[in-house]
Design a protein around this motif. Sequence first.
Motif, mmCIF file in Angstrom:
data_model
loop_
_atom_site.group_PDB
_atom_site.id
_atom_site.type_symbol
_atom_site.label_atom_id
_atom_site.label_comp_id
_atom_site.label_asym_id
_atom_site.label_seq_id
_atom_site.Cartn_x
_atom_site.Cartn_y
_atom_site.Cartn_z
ATOM 1 N N GLY A 11 58.500 34.213 37.372
ATOM 2 C CA GLY A 11 58.325 35.197 38.438
ATOM 3 C C GLY A 11 57.959 34.555 39.764
ATOM 4 N N MET A 12 57.189 33.473 39.715
ATOM 5 C CA MET A 12 56.805 32.777 40.945
ATOM 6 C C MET A 12 57.990 32.082 41.590
ATOM 7 N N VAL A 13 59.009 31.793 40.809
ATOM 8 C CA VAL A 13 60.197 31.133 41.355
ATOM 9 C C VAL A 13 60.814 31.987 42.472
ATOM 10 N N GLU A 14 60.641 33.298 42.375
ATOM 11 C CA GLU A 14 61.149 34.179 43.426
ATOM 12 C C GLU A 14 60.532 33.839 44.781
ATOM 13 N N LEU A 15 59.328 33.310 44.788
ATOM 14 C CA LEU A 15 58.660 32.973 46.041
ATOM 15 C C LEU A 15 59.337 31.822 46.772
ATOM 16 N N ILE A 16 60.071 30.984 46.041
ATOM 17 C CA ILE A 16 60.712 29.830 46.672
ATOM 18 C C ILE A 16 62.239 29.900 46.617
ATOM 19 N N SER A 17 62.781 30.999 46.126
ATOM 20 C CA SER A 17 64.228 31.097 45.973
ATOM 21 C C SER A 17 64.861 31.902 47.088
ATOM 22 N N VAL A 18 66.116 31.618 47.305
ATOM 23 C CA VAL A 18 66.891 32.308 48.330
ATOM 24 C C VAL A 18 68.061 33.011 47.649
ATOM 25 N N GLU A 19 68.191 34.288 47.857
ATOM 26 C CA GLU A 19 69.350 35.018 47.314
ATOM 27 C C GLU A 19 70.565 34.730 48.179
ATOM 28 N N VAL A 20 71.691 34.508 47.541
ATOM 29 C CA VAL A 20 72.947 34.307 48.287
ATOM 30 C C VAL A 20 73.972 35.327 47.842
ATOM 31 N N GLN A 77 42.762 30.431 38.233
ATOM 32 C CA GLN A 77 42.057 30.983 37.082
ATOM 33 C C GLN A 77 41.369 29.856 36.338
ATOM 34 N N LEU A 78 40.343 30.216 35.593
ATOM 35 C CA LEU A 78 39.674 29.269 34.715
ATOM 36 C C LEU A 78 40.152 29.512 33.295
ATOM 37 N N ALA A 79 40.280 28.433 32.535
ATOM 38 C CA ALA A 79 40.769 28.546 31.157
ATOM 39 C C ALA A 79 40.108 27.481 30.295
ATOM 40 N N ASN A 80 40.124 27.699 29.007
ATOM 41 C CA ASN A 80 39.535 26.754 28.064
ATOM 42 C C ASN A 80 40.526 25.723 27.544
ATOM 43 N N ASP A 81 41.791 25.867 27.893
ATOM 44 C CA ASP A 81 42.792 24.918 27.430
ATOM 45 C C ASP A 81 43.821 24.672 28.525
ATOM 46 N N ARG A 82 44.656 23.676 28.297
ATOM 47 C CA ARG A 82 45.712 23.322 29.248
ATOM 48 C C ARG A 82 47.040 23.921 28.790
ATOM 49 N N LEU A 83 47.852 24.249 29.770
ATOM 50 C CA LEU A 83 49.207 24.718 29.477
ATOM 51 C C LEU A 83 50.189 23.554 29.394
ATOM 52 N N PHE A 84 49.908 22.480 30.127
ATOM 53 C CA PHE A 84 50.800 21.321 30.197
ATOM 54 C C PHE A 84 50.042 20.053 29.810
ATOM 55 N N PRO A 85 49.494 19.992 28.603
ATOM 56 C CA PRO A 85 48.641 18.858 28.245
ATOM 57 C C PRO A 85 49.355 17.509 28.244
ATOM 58 N N ASP A 86 50.663 17.506 28.091
ATOM 59 C CA ASP A 86 51.412 16.246 27.995
ATOM 60 C C ASP A 86 52.098 15.839 29.294
ATOM 61 N N LEU A 103 60.546 24.236 30.926
ATOM 62 C CA LEU A 103 59.194 24.500 30.437
ATOM 63 C C LEU A 103 59.054 24.076 28.980
ATOM 64 N N PRO A 104 57.854 23.631 28.596
ATOM 65 C CA PRO A 104 57.651 23.212 27.210
ATOM 66 C C PRO A 104 57.815 24.380 26.240
ATOM 67 N N ALA A 105 58.321 24.097 25.079
ATOM 68 C CA ALA A 105 58.632 25.130 24.087
ATOM 69 C C ALA A 105 57.409 25.925 23.663
ATOM 70 N N GLY A 106 56.242 25.316 23.574
ATOM 71 C CA GLY A 106 55.048 26.002 23.096
ATOM 72 C C GLY A 106 54.304 26.810 24.141
ATOM 73 N N LEU A 107 54.828 26.875 25.354
ATOM 74 C CA LEU A 107 54.157 27.604 26.431
ATOM 75 C C LEU A 107 54.143 29.100 26.113
ATOM 76 N N PRO A 108 52.983 29.755 26.225
ATOM 77 C CA PRO A 108 52.937 31.197 25.930
ATOM 78 C C PRO A 108 53.922 31.987 26.794
ATOM 79 N N ASP A 109 54.510 33.007 26.210
ATOM 80 C CA ASP A 109 55.491 33.820 26.929
ATOM 81 C C ASP A 109 54.923 34.399 28.221
ATOM 82 N N SER A 110 53.654 34.804 28.223
ATOM 83 C CA SER A 110 53.060 35.387 29.428
ATOM 84 C C SER A 110 53.037 34.376 30.572
ATOM 85 N N ILE A 111 52.758 33.123 30.278
ATOM 86 C CA ILE A 111 52.737 32.075 31.309
ATOM 87 C C ILE A 111 54.170 31.737 31.721
#
Length: 136
Positions: A127-136, A81-90, A113-121
Amino acid sequence: MQYKRLAYTSLAALDLSVDQLFDIGQTARDLNALDGVTGLLLFNGTHFLQWVEGAPETVDELMERLRRDQRHSAVEVRETQLANDRLFPDWSMKLVRVRSELIHAHDDVLQALPAGLPDSIRERIAGMVELISVEV
């Protein structure tokens, strides 16, 4: 300036050592700082999930280099996606090791994750963590 945000997953090389993992994190921090790229790199012992952001052409060049890197395979872009700002500027790149079990991986990621990160992000990354996780 518009930034390109890109998330991808990949499979780590079977013989990836701890030293190589830390080298990946350090090299990413150093090179990304020079290139103006910021983001987050998650590793669960077998898979990577990386979220990068920067100038569109710089992110595209980074992805070309990453596709050639022999320390991982099966690189799959999950989101752009394109955006006008950074999510991880530091963070030129923050490496977070997460546990492979989904419930623990979510906790590991959300705590990192940084405290100021928007809840949607925050929710999208968790949610993407599910793509790399294994259920045991």
